[in-house]
Design a protein around this motif. Structure first.
Motif, PDB file in Angstrom:
ATOM      1  N   GLN A 105       0.825  -1.204   0.000  1.00  0.00           N
ATOM      2  CA  GLN A 105       0.000   0.000   0.000  1.00  0.00           C
ATOM      3  C   GLN A 105       0.869   1.267   0.000  1.00  0.00           C
ATOM      4  N   LEU A 106       1.868   1.243   0.865  1.00  0.00           N
ATOM      5  CA  LEU A 106       2.758   2.398   0.977  1.00  0.00           C
ATOM      6  C   LEU A 106       3.532   2.631  -0.313  1.00  0.00           C
ATOM      7  N   MET A 109       1.370   4.253  -2.694  1.00  0.00           N
ATOM      8  CA  MET A 109       1.152   5.646  -2.327  1.00  0.00           C
ATOM      9  C   MET A 109       2.303   6.536  -2.812  1.00  0.00           C
ATOM     10  N   TYR A 110       3.519   6.083  -2.557  1.00  0.00           N
ATOM     11  CA  TYR A 110       4.685   6.865  -2.994  1.00  0.00           C
ATOM     12  C   TYR A 110       4.702   7.026  -4.505  1.00  0.00           C
ATOM     13  N   ILE A 113       2.115   9.606  -5.550  1.00  0.00           N
ATOM     14  CA  ILE A 113       2.560  10.984  -5.292  1.00  0.00           C
ATOM     15  C   ILE A 113       3.478  11.470  -6.407  1.00  0.00           C
ATOM     16  N   LEU A 162      -4.816   5.281  -7.152  1.00  0.00           N
ATOM     17  CA  LEU A 162      -4.628   3.990  -6.478  1.00  0.00           C
ATOM     18  C   LEU A 162      -5.718   2.971  -6.850  1.00  0.00           C
TER      19      LEU A 162
END
Lengths: 164, 208
Positions: A105-106, A109-110, A113, A162
């Motif tokens: 998930q992280l 996310m990165y 961005i 996402l």
């Protein structure tokens, strides 16, 4: 005198270097670009340092100049070829205790961005740095309301990236 | 989504330990390197542009290369360029002084774009004046090669003169057009990112 000033500046920046690293993480696409941008920010900070009065915290003062450099002044050099997978390299650096889904998930996310535009990245950066909307607005030169509205839009946008 | 961003916030802080720790010495070396910022390039190019304008004003006086007397008002045109140049030099330095990295992102962008606009105006005025001067000079020279000023209106060659003036105008416009195109291309490349970011920022204010 100059030497003393140089020494003082370098010490302050050494202490607060993580702020610059974090900006580079958001704006740079490769380790080379990271170093390049770090260097340009250092130069710009040093150029502005004689005007730093010390009535603000050094770190607060840094945010503006560092972001201004990343968004407005920095000229990407041609030799930097966008390298995909810079993120994944960084993510693999340390074994994490997170479970796989959280890690995944992280990572997403990165990556999401990275797809935002420069101004949106600045908002996300300041948000992650725990700045309130007033500070975000002042740094960017917009109103509090606009900063809040925009941040909500970015959240929606990230969600769309996402979950297409 | 909220949860994910909060999760990211936590991770964001944890990751600080992953960054390379630059030493005092590393930072000192970086600090002394040369900047490669846009503003520096725009500044240099602007200086060259101002310099060219001044050089032209000093060395190119319409009456220098003259076997033929030019109309009186040419001197007047030449004279008004001097205060124009002085004004622009003043504005130019004032503008660059106002560019500050401690301003907000928007203010910084604004001041850079403003500095750019000043030089753009200067170039446009120079090019217009240059165009007017060369068209008049060309025409005057052509007419005098053939006959006197006084005979112009009664001349049977009036049509020929008009054709020549038209050619002079088109040729001048073409040459200046090429200059302008190069000029815009140069700044288009340099300012592309800045303009895009400024637009994003402006748009944010629009859609409240």
């Amino acid at each position: 005198m100059t030497q003393e000033l140089e020494h003082k500046f370098v010490s302050e920046l050494e202490k607060n270097q993580n702020i610059v690293h974090k900006i580079c993480r958001i704006y740079a696409d490769s380790p080379d670009a990271h170093n390049d941008l770090f260097q340009e920010i250092t130069i710009q900070l040093w150029k502005a340092y004689p005007k730093f009065r010390g009535d603000a915290k050094f770190s607060t003062w840094m945010y503006r100049i560092a972001l201004n450099t990343a968004i407005t002044l920095y000229r990407k050099s041609k030799r930097q070829i966008k390298t995909q997978g810079y993120d994944s390299v960084i993510h693999k650096v340390k074994a994490r205790q997170y479970d796989d889904t959280e890690e995944q998930q992280l990572k997403l996310m990165y990556q999401a961005i990275k797809q935002l535009n420069d101004i949106e990245k600045a908002l996300v950066f300041l948000y992650l740095e725990d700045k309130n909307y007033k500070e975000i607005a002042e740094t960017l030169g917009i109103t509090d309301v606009n900063a809040r509205v925009k941040m909500n839009r970015i959240k929606t946008k990230l969600k769309k990236i996402l979950n297409p | 989504m909220m949860d994910e961003l909060e999760l990211l916030k936590k991770d964001w802080k944890k990751r600080e330990q992953e960054f390379p720790k630059l030493s005092h010495d590393d930072i000192y070396k970086m600090m002394l390197k040369k900047s490669s910022s846009y503003v520096k390039w725009i500044f240099y190019i602007s200086i060259i542009e101002l310099g060219l304008g001044i050089l032209v004003a000093i060395f190119y006086h319409p009456s220098y290369e003259k076997e033929f007397p030019l109309p009186r008002f040419m001197d007047f045109i030449y004279l008004i360029t001097i205060p124009i140049i002085i004004y622009f030099i003043y504005r130019f330095f004032k503008n660059y002084q106002q560019i500050s990295t401690t301003a907000s992102v928007k203010e910084l962008m604004k001041s850079i774009l403003k500095a750019r606009r000043t030089v753009k105006l200067y170039i446009l005025i120079n090019i217009c004046l240059g165009g007017i001067i060369s068209i008049i000079s060309l025409t005057a020279t052509f007419i005098q090669l053939n006959e006197d000023w006084e005979q112009l209106s009664s001349s049977e060659k009036l049509k020929e003169y008009f054709t020549f003036i038209l050619i002079a105008i088109v040729a001048t416009a073409l040459i200046l057009g090429v200059f302008l195109a190069i000029y815009y291309l140069l700044y288009g490349i340099l300012l592309k990112r800045l303009k895009r970011n400024y637009k994003h920022l402006k748009k944010m204010e629009g859609d409240e």
